[in-house]
Write a protein that holds these residues in place. Structure first.
Motif, PDB file in Angstrom:
ATOM      1  N   LYS A 155      37.270  41.421  39.391  1.00 51.33           N
ATOM      2  CA  LYS A 155      36.644  42.636  39.930  1.00 51.33           C
ATOM      3  C   LYS A 155      37.226  43.881  39.275  1.00 51.33           C
ATOM      4  N   GLY A 186      36.455  32.729  36.402  1.00 50.95           N
ATOM      5  CA  GLY A 186      35.867  33.710  37.304  1.00 50.95           C
ATOM      6  C   GLY A 186      35.954  35.100  36.701  1.00 50.95           C
ATOM      7  N   ASN A 187      35.009  35.948  37.062  1.00 47.36           N
ATOM      8  CA  ASN A 187      35.009  37.336  36.568  1.00 47.36           C
ATOM      9  C   ASN A 187      35.865  38.202  37.486  1.00 47.36           C
ATOM     10  N   ASN A 199      30.603  34.636  43.157  1.00 44.64           N
ATOM     11  CA  ASN A 199      29.550  33.802  42.585  1.00 44.64           C
ATOM     12  C   ASN A 199      29.609  33.715  41.063  1.00 44.64           C
ATOM     13  N   SER A 200      30.773  34.073  40.513  1.00 47.95           N
ATOM     14  CA  SER A 200      30.947  33.958  39.065  1.00 47.95           C
ATOM     15  C   SER A 200      31.768  32.718  38.697  1.00 47.95           C
ATOM     16  N   HIS A 218      34.756  37.988  41.445  1.00 49.18           N
ATOM     17  CA  HIS A 218      33.416  37.967  42.009  1.00 49.18           C
ATOM     18  C   HIS A 218      33.116  36.531  42.456  1.00 49.18           C
ATOM     19  N   ARG A 265      37.703  38.030  32.295  1.00 46.73           N
ATOM     20  CA  ARG A 265      37.722  36.806  33.088  1.00 46.73           C
ATOM     21  C   ARG A 265      39.145  36.314  33.322  1.00 46.73           C
TER      22      ARG A 265
END
Length: 345
Positions: A252, A249-250, A172-173, A170, A304
């Motif tokens: 998807k 980051g996360n 914005n993560s 994602h 993550r």
């Protein structure tokens, strides 16, 4: 032999350039320039060059006179100091590699917001090339003005590029936690970087407002294909050189450790200076080199991904990358003058 000049030669990044170019087979150093040490021999400032490099450092006015004698000007000055000399060099057909921040951001408004300074060469921004060779090599080949990336952005962007290209997280993560040695602050006298102030301590700085943030966002947004807003926090640690960037980051969807490792290995397969490693990167294994070590880890419990990268902030994060850009620009072997490994202990 290509003829080059260095403006800002007595700063840490400038000296690192001299060190690399002195041993480069295809270039001749025509002049070295320094504001603080004009009229001094370079070896008076850095005694390791005694009997090997006796150039006198010249001032900016003499630089302007000598532009006609060179093919390429390296500029290693603080932000806001490159505008006038860059224009003059380009008008004379001299190519420019700027190690400062003046041409990295494509938006003059963004530059003015983050650097609190009016941009004086807006007309040059469309033609400046962001000099991260692993991402922009083809554009670098045709460039007249190269904006050498910052050290934190180099480590962060190289860490994130493969996973952003595949759009696996994602956008914005993203959180970047990065740590740098003291040389990243430059050679100027400053209380926060005095030995007694920074030794036996670690501290964050520029929290939620570091000037490298828009640079990282600009480039990662291009890679991903949409605007990215991320969190970037730098830290100062008590060592001379090196950067370790830890990027979160996360995911998807579920990805295995091996599948992500393969994505990174495949993406950087033909990049001499990028090593994708299963062992976690350490700054000591890239110290004194133009290498970037990267590893990728999956935290299945939280969903993550954690990507770590290590570089030498003065070489891959500054002077070495500038030389790599020069080699590409002049059609030389890209690794010329840069094929050194870390020295231990």
């Amino acid at each position: 032999m290509f003829k080059i000049g260095i403006l800002g030669a007595t700063g840490y990044a400038g000296q690192q350039l001299v060190w690399l170019l002195y041993n480069h087979k295809e270039v001749e150093i025509v002049f070295l320039s320094s504001h603080s040490y004009s009229g001094y021999s370079f070896s008076d400032v850095y005694p390791q060059y005694d009997q090997f490099l006796q150039n006198l450092c010249i001032d900016i006015h003499n630089v302007e006179k000598k532009l006609v004698d060179i093919d390429l000007l390296f500029i290693a000055l603080p932000h806001g100091k490159s505008f006038e000399i860059t224009k003059k060099a380009l008008d004379l057909g001299v190519k420019v590699i700027d190690l400062g921040a003046d041409f990295r951001l494509k938006s003059s408004a963004s530059y003015e917001k983050w650097y609190n300074l009016q941009h004086e060469c807006i007309d040059l921004l469309p033609d400046s090339v962001y000099g991260l060779p692993e991402i922009h090599r083809e554009n670098i080949k045709k460039a007249k003005l190269i904006a050498n990336p910052g050290c934190y952005p180099t480590a962060s962007i190289l860490a994130l590029t493969p996973i952003l290209k595949h759009q696996l997280i994602h956008p914005n993560s993203i959180i970047i936690d990065a740590k740098s040695g003291v040389s990243g602050a430059g050679r100027k006298a400053s209380i926060p970087t005095l030995f007694a102030e920074c030794n036996e301590s670690i501290k964050a700085y520029g929290v939620a407002g570091h000037r490298h943030t828009p640079e990282i966002e600009q480039e990662t947004s291009k890679i991903y294909g949409q605007n990215i807003t991320l969190s970037f926090t730098p830290h100062l640690i008590p060592m001379n050189r090196g950067i370790l960037a830890t990027c979160y980051g996360n995911l998807k969807e579920k990805c295995s450790q091996e599948s992500l490792y393969k994505i990174y290995k495949d993406f950087y397969e033909n990049e001499y200076f990028i090593r994708v490693r299963k062992n976690l990167p350490e700054t000591k294994w890239v110290k004194g080199t133009n290498l970037c070590d990267i590893s990728v880890c999956v935290d299945e419990r939280t969903g993550r991904v954690i990507i770590l990268s290590a570089i030498d902030n003065l070489i891959k994060g500054a002077a070495g990358q500038a030389v790599q850009n020069m080699n590409i620009l002049f059609g030389l072997k890209e690794t010329e003058g840069l094929e050194m490994l870390a020295m231990t202990p």
